[in-house]
Design an enzyme around this catalytic site. Structure first.
Site: not given
Ligand code: NAD
Length: 252
Positions: A106, A123
């Protein structure tokens, strides 16, 4: 707490001693309960912008205002929200285990905002900017920027200091992440889909090097196939319960 969850958390705590080396890998799911949507889950910001189109090196060269439009809005969303109980629980774990490191995918800075001090950002960080002409970066919490794209004092465009989709990860951060992974006694994977490489390699690498692998996710993921314990549930609910049980176990 239901019986199954209690049993899973009890068997999880069996693997923790004060000297245990713990490495935690977090993904976008970690911040979902803060109100920051995951990419794959879509919703909110990601309905409006396709990150794979607005977060590339080409876009930064050819359409820097478009990259910054998305990024500035992401920063506004992050500023409106805050770390959730899961982030605070992880910060508390750092107080219980001196040998604990968080590796996060994140970019939101919420682990640090919650109090974690040993965080590897695979990232990058949405609050850090980098000059496109000079090799220097710094934290800048201006939000929103009055004019996009923001400029460096030298006159060049600034870019967000995050890893764009077609870019390499920082070599030092990656090496540290690998090092923390192979040393782990317990490797916790939280809210990550096992799709984004190279972060997706880390759980298996930890397991092959002898770590107990614990997976927390709201959905079944491929990690569950080789995890020692897979807990289906929200990070913000499960982690505070885990910390409470560990404190009970250590008499704190
Ligand atoms: P990801 O591939 O890490 O997928 C998110 C995972 O979280 C899914 O498997 C989902 O089932 C799970 N999930 C959802 N809510 C949850 C909860 N409350 N508790 C536990 N698990 C939960 O992430 P992505 O969205 O495909 O994004 C890819 C990349 O994009 C990330 O690795 C990151 O670098 C970036 N990103 C960052 C942020 C941030 O900084 N908050 C947000 C979105 C995307």
């Amino acid at each position: 707490m239901n019986k199954e969850l209690r049993a899973q958390l009890e068997s999880t705590t069996q693997h923790f001693k004060p000297s245990t080396k713990i490495t935690i890998l977090t993904g976008a799911g970690m911040s979902a309960e803060s109100g920051i949507p995951t990419f794959r889950g879509k919703g909110g910001l990601w309905e409006k912008y396709d990150p794979e189109e607005c977060a590339t090196a080409e876009a930064m060269r050819e359409r820097p205002w478009r990259v910054w439009e998305m990024h500035d809005e992401l920063r506004q969303v992050l500023a409106r929200h805050k770390p959730n109980p899961g982030h605070f629980a992880i910060a508390q774990l750092e107080e219980l285990f001196e040998n604990l490191v968080v590796i996060t995918q994140n970019v939101d800075n919420y682990h640090q905002d919650a109090g974690s001090t040993r965080v590897l950002e695979m990232h990058g960080n949405a609050w850090r900017v980098r000059c496109t002409a000079e090799d220097r970066s710094w934290m800048d919490k201006t939000v929103p920027y009055p004019k996009l794209p923001p400029k460096c004092q030298c006159g060049a465009d600034l870019r967000p200091d995050v890893v764009f989709f077609n870019e390499q990860l920082d070599r030092d951060v990656l090496n540290s992440a690998f090092g923390e992974t192979v040393k782990a006694d317990v490797f916790l994977v939280i809210g990550t889909s096992y799709v984004v490489v190279p972060a997706a390699y880390l759980p298996l690498m930890a397991k092959e090097n002898g770590a107990v692998l614990i997976n927390i996710n709201t959905e079944p993921t491929d990690i569950a196939a080789f995890a020692d314990i897979s807990i289906l549930g929200r990070a913000g609910e499960i982690l505070p319960k885990l910390v409470k049980m560990l404190k009970g176990k250590f008499g704190i």
